[in-house]
Design an enzyme around this catalytic site. Structure first.
Site, PDB file in Angstrom:
ATOM      1  N   CYS B 130     -33.030 -21.598  18.459  1.00 27.78           N
ATOM      2  CA  CYS B 130     -32.306 -20.341  18.448  1.00 27.78           C
ATOM      3  C   CYS B 130     -31.088 -20.492  17.545  1.00 27.78           C
ATOM      4  O   CYS B 130     -30.008 -20.884  17.985  1.00 27.78           O
ATOM      5  CB  CYS B 130     -31.881 -19.973  19.865  1.00 27.78           C
ATOM      6  SG  CYS B 130     -31.028 -18.415  19.942  1.00 27.78           S
ATOM      7  N   ASN B 386     -32.932   3.602  39.419  1.00 27.09           N
ATOM      8  CA  ASN B 386     -33.953   4.446  40.021  1.00 27.09           C
ATOM      9  C   ASN B 386     -34.629   5.373  39.013  1.00 27.09           C
ATOM     10  O   ASN B 386     -34.982   6.494  39.321  1.00 27.09           O
ATOM     11  CB  ASN B 386     -33.370   5.274  41.169  1.00 27.09           C
ATOM     12  CG  ASN B 386     -32.907   4.379  42.301  1.00 27.09           C
ATOM     13  OD1 ASN B 386     -33.608   3.435  42.672  1.00 27.09           O
ATOM     14  ND2 ASN B 386     -31.716   4.636  42.814  1.00 27.09           N
ATOM     15  N   GLU B 461     -34.215   0.137  29.184  1.00 28.72           N
ATOM     16  CA  GLU B 461     -35.065  -0.417  30.233  1.00 28.72           C
ATOM     17  C   GLU B 461     -35.705  -1.730  29.799  1.00 28.72           C
ATOM     18  O   GLU B 461     -35.911  -2.635  30.601  1.00 28.72           O
ATOM     19  CB  GLU B 461     -36.129   0.614  30.634  1.00 28.72           C
ATOM     20  CG  GLU B 461     -35.529   1.762  31.425  1.00 28.72           C
ATOM     21  CD  GLU B 461     -36.501   2.899  31.657  1.00 28.72           C
ATOM     22  OE1 GLU B 461     -36.614   3.339  32.804  1.00 28.72           O
ATOM     23  OE2 GLU B 461     -37.139   3.338  30.689  1.00 28.72           O
TER      24      GLU B 461
END
Lengths: 772, 490
Positions: B130, B386, B461
């Site tokens: 990385c 939610n 998300e």
């Protein structure tokens, strides 16, 4: 009580047996004759017999036992002797009936919980009632006559770690949670808990109701504490708290002993402790048999306080007998000793010891002595050894030798860097001299002489040297070696002049090992008379050191040095020599008379140039000696001033140790600047990094007065710029300087500028600020 | 001296090679770089903090809410507002905890000295090649007075750090092989031995940077402007790739965008299917009870299947020289848990969990860190808005648990109380490929993988998923390491 006696005689010895697998929990049947052990790969019943545990039944049946057998908890019914319940890691609650005729004793299987069940608990008096608590945050109450739970209690939070029916209140149970809360429920009201309070920070792993005291609940948590709560009051009140050394996995009240409880831990610590909650600092008793963490503890019988059973991850099951427990209190040392900063001494010891000696042995220097007695009202119910201690404080005399003024002054005035080596030494020698520490002073001088560049000899600025009159300083760097070297063989020649001495020296070569004793004695006695700084100091040194007890081995070596003055190393066949030479070199005392003659001799014998490295072993010894004597200040100061000249000679750990001690001392005397300088100048990585630790400065917002949690210049609560310059009214984003009196401030330059022309705070608060 | 820490100078002085000889660069970029060699004007490379997420999606500092703003401010005032933080800024609650923990690990009181900490960070990040994190910490390492010689490779570092190489290797790729002998060899090495506290600190740092490397690749983080590869004409030090398609050859951006739109149309309804499945699982769970053996089989199946999930097209990417010098044995990579009869007993969480055991051990030896990590794990695990794509008011706990447990499953960690059948229902193949790649060999993550899972979901998300993956991975590694330490201690 009869019952108890009878029980404890059945099998009253410490014993153990090996299990096949680590245990997660254990439980005993009511009459204390059998114990069940449950774990991931074990589920067995053992009988406790006179000569050991005997396996009675293996409940883990089937070719490939399912996860229903992987038990997190087990409980034996206290009324129905054939009934057991287990909590499985896969979320099942299982009951077992030992009376079943077939091999598989499983009776009911409840799979209502979605996550691991951590705990099962039978009602103490109601035969068919079973309670479970699970990782899914629910508690369920089962009626064993039905196929499913009769009520579900939602903790409204993550996992339930323990559930316990109250011993005294029929309808009450307690549940402890992973988030630190404890809830009390009424079994008839599944809709809402009766009461909730936060008992610990982090998970509460266990709780236990007191067997007799209604409303006492003990809880243990990951925060390493055991707390006892009184639930009879309106708010749960913490009445006792015991701090243990590891997270508390189980807690069990001891039968028949109101204040005792047993604990074991989840990690790291393998012991079982029995505490008297009123004496939270030291366990009442300890069982130290297990080799891995103890996972289950249970008192064998509800009326027998002497037998404790335990299961462990080390795959053993133990029966502990109280008389075999170790009592930490017996091993505890009830004496305490502490030195004050200024040489005062406080000493606490058992009262009995102190009163005996008080009359007979007055402290020699202690003109004042305060015996202080602390009494704790003896409590007959406590089975603890009662210890009464007497505390005595010995104050040092106002101007006694133990005063530490010299230390402070020395620390302040020494120069450790910033000037040429020779100047530093001279300066420090002068400081030592002024503080009436001639030995130290001389050491500095000698260091200068030894390590200064011989091609560029410093002028004889030193007062000691001036005593030697016309003797060239060039030679005097040999003084130390020479004086010691010649010392012992000059016993007959003490009064002699240069000639005699020289002759004698030459003649003496064959009798190296002779008669050192007498000579040594002489020296020590003689030196008393000297008032010359150099020599009298060295004498003192020697007296402390008690070197005269081993002159035999030490002295002969000097010949070698004299004979081979240019040899860089002392001969190898005398391995002690480098060790001895350093400290000894300093401890010789000669009259001024002698010293003159000696130096004359040295002129004859020595080549003036010796490499500085020649002295390294000597100096190392010298530093060791100072450190040993407690003058770590000298050791560190020399170390810093000599720097690379000596550093390689001394191993890192020793250096680090010296530095640490010196820094510690400096900080105790609040000599922060000096301590910081020492840290900066040190070359040990372990020391220099001290300056990088704890460098955080916590500030409050100047606006809302609350702590600034973020590190910027904007307060995250009131969203105002917190550090505004009082002069220019702009935000300060670089160096911010502020008055510690009124806490106003601003840009460094602005404040400096302002305070040149005004005494008052630029903010107009009226404070008289100062900038130094 | 570290080549890519001072690449410009080195390039100029020690070779007559042109930039194109050193690095593969496509014609377009070559033109650009040639232009720049003369003037040397630093210019940002890449488009925004992530190669996967369009710059405009990533919250602009001016538009973010007050909370994120203050977190950014704080981070900035500490000298780092790196691209990782910017991407994590989608989830301020987590970001706050993350930064606090990282700041504590790197700056606050702890058993290890500052340059050691950064060096361990470099070692860990280098294990996954990385370069982003390596560069970041090379700068920090030099800033706190680290010896540049160490950057020549592990053999330039003190014996003590070299000894850590083995642990680093195992922990990064096959943590289940860790035993107490490894721990013992570190703790009992005479003058080079580690103290327990130091070791815990090192272990936490290693796992932190292993998993952060996963996040970095998983979100396609681009080099910071102030580090090498972030601003010069020179391509990012992940050499072998060109700047413009560092995402492993995904061609022109426009083309891809076009494709994506088509795909979105194709797959609409994906979210609804997923939600339907979650609902079904929720409802039928009580009815149909799988046998215990069935449960075990399901776990084993997930485990084996996870192994069959191919990571990346196996065009073996050779580790770049710059980064590989920080670790030995570059061929040592993730190997599937249950491959080639190398059978290791399943790790049961019920026997050694973070909450009960790991926490206590860490907190005992490195105070406060247990608390910080605990908080971070909890935030990552419980984080939810939610929502699922465009749907509101969805209980996502089942999905999150499936993801978390799937990762632990790949590391051989089993929850007795979990039905691994759920994973199969909820995680589709492309998602599994992404998870597997990102967790086990993050350097192989491609933009295509990132785009091909959960196509209807928001970028935020997907970043959320990345946080879950990263924390689950860290916890898995920590569990193995801490268990080994515990075993050593008992």
């Amino acid at each position: 009580m009869e019952k108890m006696a009878c029980v404890s005689t059945v099998s009253s010895r410490t014993m153990f047996c090996h299990l096949d697998a680590p245990a997660n929990a254990i439980s005993v049947c009511r009459d204390a004759t059998q114990v069940v052990v449950a774990g991931r790969n074990i589920f067995k019943i053992y009988a406790m017999e006179e000569d050991g545990f005997v396996e009675r039944l293996n409940l883990r049946v089937g070719r490939k036992p399912s996860l229903n057998f992987s038990c997190a908890d087990v409980m034996w019914h206290q009324m129905e002797e054939n009934l057991l319940a287990t909590a499985a890691t896969n979320g099942a609650v299982v009951t077992w009936n030992l009376a079943r005729p077939c091999r598989n004793k499983q009776e009911h299987l409840f799979t209502e919980h979605k996550r691991t069940v951590n705990k099962v608990c039978f009602h103490p008096t109601e035969v068919h009632m079973l309670l479970s608590g699970s990782q899914d945050g629910f508690m369920k109450c089962f009626d064993l006559r039905k196929k499913e739970s009769v009520s579900t209690f939602s903790g409204q939070s993550e996992s339930v770690r323990d559930v316990q029916f109250s011993m005294k209140d029929y309808f009450t149970f307690a549940a402890s949670f992973e988030n630190g809360n404890v809830q009390l429920w009424d079994i008839r009201r599944p809709d809402r808990y009766e009461r909730m309070f936060t008992a610990h920070t982090g998970p509460v792993f266990c709780c236990d109701w007191h067997p007799e005291d209604r409303g006492w609940l003990a809880t243990g948590g990951r925060d390493k504490m055991v707390k006892v709560w009184d639930m009879t009051t309106n708010r749960a009140k913490e009445i006792y708290c015991v701090q243990t050394i590891a997270s508390v996995a189980r807690v069990k009240w001891r039968p028949e002993r109101r204040w005792h409880l047993a604990t074991c831990s989840m990690m790291v610590d393998h012991n079982i402790y029995v505490w008297d909650v009123r004496r939270p600092f030291i366990p009442f008793a300890t069982f130290e048999e297990h080799k891995d963490v103890t996972t289950g503890i249970v008192w064998s019988h509800q009326h027998d306080p002497y037998v404790l059973l335990s299961g462990s991850k080390d795959s053993t099951l133990y029966q502990h007998i109280f008389k075999d427990a170790s009592r930490p209190v017996d091993r505890a040392n009830p004496e305490g000793l502490c030195f004050g900063l200024f040489g005062d001494l406080a000493f606490a010891a058992k009262e009995s010891l102190m009163t005996g000696e008080a009359g007979r042995k007055p402290y020699p220097a202690g003109d004042r002595r305060y015996p202080i007695f602390f009494f704790k009202k003896p409590d007959v119910t406590e089975q603890f050894a009662q210890v009464a201690s007497a505390l005595s404080v010995f104050e040092s005399e106002a101007d006694g030798s133990s005063r530490m003024d010299w230390f402070i002054k020395t620390a302040r005035r020494y120069l450790l860097s910033g000037k040429p080596f020779a100047e530093l030494c001279d300066h420090n020698a002068k400081v030592a001299k002024e503080l009436n520490r001639p030995q130290v002073s001389t050491t500095w001088t000698m260091l200068r002489i030894m390590f200064s560049d011989p091609g560029n000899p410093a002028l004889p600025a030193n007062h000691n040297m001036s005593k030697l009159g016309n003797i060239p300083l060039m030679n005097s760097f040999n003084l130390k070696e020479m004086s010691s070297a010649l010392n012992e063989r000059n016993k007959e020649n003490r009064q002699d002049n240069l000639h005699n001495l020289e002759t004698n020296l030459n003649n003496d070569e064959n009798e190296e090992t002779e008669g050192s004793d007498g000579q040594a004695e002489y020296l020590f006695g003689d030196a008393e008379l000297d008032d010359d700084d150099l020599y009298s100091m060295e004498h003192e040194n020697q007296a402390e050191e008690a070197e005269f007890s081993l002159p035999q081995e030490a002295f002969p070596l000097r010949h070698e040095i004299v004979d081979h003055p240019s040899a860089p190393e002392p001969p190898a066949e005398k391995p002690e020599s480098p060790q001895v030479s350093g400290s000894e070199a300093e401890s010789f005392c000669l009259t001024p008379m002698e010293s003159i003659s000696l130096i004359s001799v040295s002129q004859l014998l020595y080549q003036p140039q010796l490499p500085p490295s020649f002295f390294c072993p000597v100096v190392r010894e010298m530093l060791d000696y100072y450190a040993e004597q407690g003058d770590v200040q000298m050791a560190v100061s020399v170390l810093i001033v000599l720097g690379d000249r000596i550093r390689k000679e001394i191993d890192e750990l020793t250096q680090e140790h010296w530095y640490m001690s010196y820094i510690d001392l400096l900080q105790r005397f609040e000599l922060w600047n000096v301590s910081n300088e020492v840290i900066k100048l040190s070359t040990c990585s372990a020391i220099t990094c001290l300056n990088q630790a704890s460098t955080t400065l916590h500030i409050n917002c100047s606006n809302c007065k609350r702590p600034m949690s973020n590190k910027g210049w904007i307060c995250d609560r009131c969203h105002q710029c917190a550090s505004v310059c009082a002069v220019c009214h702009h935000v300060v984003k670089g160096l911010f300087v502020w008055c510690q009196g009124c806490s106003h401030g601003g840009h460094l330059e602005h404040v400096m500028e302002w305070l040149k022309s005004s005494n008052h705070c630029p903010a107009g608060c009226g404070h008289l600020c100062e900038y130094t | 001296k570290m080549r890519h820490a001072s690449a410009d100078n080195d390039t100029v002085k020690n070779t007559s090679l042109t930039v194109t000889d050193l690095f593969k660069i496509c014609a377009h970029c070559e033109r650009l770089s040639k232009k720049d060699i003369g003037v040397r004007i630093p210019r940002p490379l890449g488009n925004g903090p992530s190669r996967f997420i369009p710059e405009k999606e990533i919250l602009q500092v001016s538009k973010v809410d007050a909370r994120t703003q203050s977190i950014f401010e704080e981070a900035f005032s500490l000298g780092h507002l790196d691209n990782i933080s910017l991407v994590m800024g989608f989830h301020p609650q987590y970001l706050e905890s993350f930064l606090r923990t990282q700041h504590y690990l790197l700056q606050m009181d702890g058993p290890l000295s500052l340059h050691y900490r950064h060096y361990i960070g470099i070692m860990a990040a280098a294990r996954h090649q990385c370069s982003y994190l390596v560069n970041l910490h090379v700068n920090d390492f030099l800033q706190v007075g680290g010896d540049p010689k160490w950057l020549n490779g592990l053999e330039g570092a003190p014996q003590k750090l070299q000894a850590l190489g083995e642990l680093n290797k195992i922990l990064a790729h096959r943590p289940w092989l860790l035993t107490k002998t490894h721990i013992e060899s570190l703790l009992k090495a005479e003058e080079n031995s580690w103290s327990l506290a130091e070791l815990i600190h090192a272990v936490v740092l290693l796992t932190h940077y292993h998993s952060l490397a996963s996040f970095t690749f998983g979100c396609g983080i681009t080099p910071d402007i102030h580090t090498d590869g972030g601003h010069t004409f020179r391509p990012p030090s992940l050499s072998g790739y060109c700047v413009c398609d560092i995402a492993n050859g995904n061609g022109a951006l426009e083309e891809m965008l076009g494709n994506q739109q088509v795909r979105v149309a194709e797959v609409s309804g994906e979210v609804e299917v997923l939600m339907e499945r979650m609902k079904q699982l929720q409802e039928c769970r009580d009815e149909e009870e799988a046998s215990q053996e069935e449960m075990t089989t399901r776990f084993e199946r997930e485990k084996t299947e996870s192994m069959l999930v191919a990571t990346a097209e196996d065009e073996e990417c050779v580790p770049s020289r710059d980064v590989s010098r920080h670790f030995e044995d570059p061929s040592y990579g993730y190997q599937d848990f249950s491959r080639r009869g190398e059978h290791v007993p399943t790790f049961r969480v019920q026997d050694y969990s973070w909450e009960d055991h790991g926490f206590s051990l860490v907190n005992r030896l490195y105070p406060d860190v247990g608390q910080l990590l605990d908080e971070k794990f909890q935030i990552a695990y419980n984080l939810t808005y939610n929502t699922m794509a465009t749907h509101q008011g969805v209980d996502t706990s089942m999905l999150r648990r499936a993801i978390w447990n799937y990762i632990h499953c790949m590391f051989g960690i089993r929850y007795d109380d979990y039905d691994y059948g759920e994973i199969n229902e909820l995680l589709d193949r492309s998602f599994k490929v992404y998870i597997k790649t990102m967790v086990c060999s993050p350097e192989k993550t491609t933009k295509r993988m990132y785009e091909s899972f959960w196509r209807q979901f928001q970028h935020s998300e997907k970043v959320h998923v990345n946080l879950l993956l990263m924390e689950a991975r860290m916890q898995a590694e920590l569990l193995y390491a801490l268990r080994a330490i515990t075993r050593y201690m008992t």
